[in-house]
Design an enzyme around this catalytic site. Structure first.
Site, short mmCIF file in Angstrom:
data_model
loop_
_atom_site.label_atom_id
_atom_site.label_comp_id
_atom_site.label_asym_id
_atom_site.label_seq_id
_atom_site.Cartn_x
_atom_site.Cartn_y
_atom_site.Cartn_z
N ASP A 98 -70.11 -108.48 -23.54
CA ASP A 98 -70.84 -109.49 -22.78
C ASP A 98 -71.95 -108.84 -21.95
OD1 ASP A 98 -69.27 -111.49 -23.71
OD2 ASP A 98 -68.08 -111.73 -21.89
N LYS A 102 -74.41 -113.68 -23.38
CA LYS A 102 -75.00 -115.02 -23.24
C LYS A 102 -75.28 -115.22 -21.75
CE LYS A 102 -71.53 -117.23 -25.15
NZ LYS A 102 -70.67 -116.14 -25.64
N MET A 130 -69.50 -119.17 -12.17
CA MET A 130 -70.82 -119.61 -12.65
C MET A 130 -71.32 -120.82 -11.86
SD MET A 130 -69.90 -119.22 -16.72
CE MET A 130 -68.27 -119.97 -16.51
N ASP A 156 -61.36 -111.73 -17.58
CA ASP A 156 -60.27 -111.94 -18.54
C ASP A 156 -60.79 -112.78 -19.69
OD1 ASP A 156 -57.04 -112.01 -18.83
OD2 ASP A 156 -57.94 -113.88 -19.53
#
Length: 448
Positions: A230, A252, A365, A285
């Site tokens: 990521d 992303k 987020m 996680d």
């Protein structure tokens, strides 16, 4: 080398233990665990009683009695070990690590049993708990491998892959049946001269501090042929990877060109089918807002092997690093992880339930949706004065923490996102968030 390490088969053989108390009990239990027929002797002993034994352990904790028992053992011609008396020992007891058939012995020649014990602890931490399952696999398939692969170097390479590769990882994860199926498939691939199947490991990288990687995650980073990571996985974590591993960013990030999830799924499947050991490395996680479940679905649908290695999720790492207890006897009896994106799109959280008193919210987020988060919580009944904290780049050297009230959440979030180089942020809402302002723990000592 002062002592030669030897492993004796004690099954059904006589071992005498002289003495009472914990030290004698420990030696008797060790001998029994190796299958010995243990003879316990509690008083003065004679040579006749000790004859026929393969070894004598003496642990009376009395100097004169120990010396007398040692004399009788020598008269009987039996090797003897006297606890804590190196001068009276024909052999010494090492510190032992036993993993279900895999035994490691550590000795300092009697010079420092404490050092041997410390080393044993370190080795125990390194060795997987289910290591014995690899012994069973090797025993099961060794004859078939010997019959199928005539070339000695080819046999060694195959057996090494068996105990280090995808088969081993399934066994160590507790799926011995799956490991046997994959081993049979690899043998069949050799028979048909095909490329064996690889394996995918969906791995949590933790919140950012590389020292918070799990032992299993660190091991897999050293074994992977390829690492698909990521965007939120920091360079310090990627630096723990094997030097020749292929490292591919499939991150992303909102508002940036990035891989679609379907493309990531397809890449995982392609690489595993080609025989690679692939680590899909996710911040935090993989099963908490990490979309790891979708990748497992893709691998399962393709009939490919996979494992999941959980990581310390952002809420736990960031809260601990900021000195915030997510639950607290006086302030919070429940905690919920929620994504801030749900405030504007997708299936929305049940804000009325989340606004309950004594409830901590850890919002992932959420910085870019701070206004929507505040408005939904206020509409659900949360007081504007409720404490909030924003933890940016939690557990990392650049960590930054801001505290305030729910009514001011958009302003606090704007201060972080407006920095231009802002890192990943977590919002904590609830009375416990006030502990961040009170924390005086030095940054480098907050999480250990």
């Amino acid at each position: 080398m002062k002592h030669l390490p030897l492993f004796f088969d004690l099954a059904r053989r006589k071992v005498a233990v002289v003495g009472d108390g914990p030290k004698a009990d420990l030696r008797a239990n060790l001998a029994r665990s190796a299958g010995a027929a243990v003879l316990r002797l509690h008083g003065p002993v004679t040579a006749q009683e000790l004859r026929g034994a393969v070894a004598v352990f003496v642990a009376t904790e009395d100097e004169a009695t120990d010396a007398a028992a040692h004399h009788q053992a020598k008269a009987a011609g039996v090797p003897v070990n006297v606890a804590d008396r190196p001068a009276l020992c024909d052999f010494i007891m090492p510190a032992i690590v036993d993993r279900d058939g895999v035994v490691v012995a550590i000795s300092t020649g009697g010079a420092s049993p404490t050092l041997a014990t410390v080393l044993r602890g370190r080795i125990e931490a390194m060795l997987p708990e289910r290591l014995g399952s690899l012994v069973r696999l090797a025993t099961t398939f060794r004859a078939q491998v010997n019959a199928l692969i005539a070339d000695p170097a080819g046999r060694r390479a195959f057996l090494r892959r068996l105990i280090e590769g995808p088969v081993a990882r399934l066994a160590l994860a507790g799926d011995e049946a799956g490991a046997r199926r994959l081993a049979l498939g690899e043998l069949d691939a050799v028979r048909r001269k095909m490329t064996p199947t690889g394996i995918a490991h969906i791995v949590g990288a933790g919140p950012g501090d590389p020292d918070l990687l799990t032992l299993k995650a660190a091991q897999l980073l050293q074994e992977a042929d390829a690492i698909l990571h990521d965007d939120l996985v920091p360079p310090a974590v990627l630096a723990r990877a094997r030097r020749d591993a292929e490292i591919v960013s499939v991150g992303k990030r909102k508002g940036r060109p990035s891989w679609a999830q379907a493309d990531i799924d397809a890449e995982l499947v392609r690489r595993v089918r080609s025989g690679q050991t692939v680590v899909r490395l996710k911040a935090g996680d993989p099963f908490i807002f990490g979309r790891g479940g979708e990748e497992v679905d893709a691998l399962r649908a393709a009939g490919l092997p996979w494992t999941v290695v959980p990581g310390i999720t952002a809420a736990l790492g960031c809260a601990a690093s900021a000195g915030i207890p997510l639950t607290h006897r006086r302030h919070a009896s429940a905690v919920t992880f929620v994504t801030g994106h749900g405030a504007q799109e997708g299936k929305p959280p049940a804000w009325a339930a989340l606004a309950a008193e004594g409830h901590t919210l850890a919002i992932y987020m959420g910085a870019s949706e701070a206004s929507a988060v505040r408005d939904r919580l206020l509409a659900a009944g949360t007081a504007p004065s409720t404490p909030v904290a924003i933890v940016e780049s939690g557990t990392r050297p650049e960590q930054r923490v801001s505290t305030g009230r729910l009514g001011d959440l958009p302003r606090l979030a704007a201060a972080h996102s407006g920095a231009g180089t802002a890192g990943p942020s977590l919002i904590i809402v609830g009375d416990v968030a006030a502990y961040a302002a009170a924390s005086t723990i030095p940054a480098l000592a907050k999480v250990s």
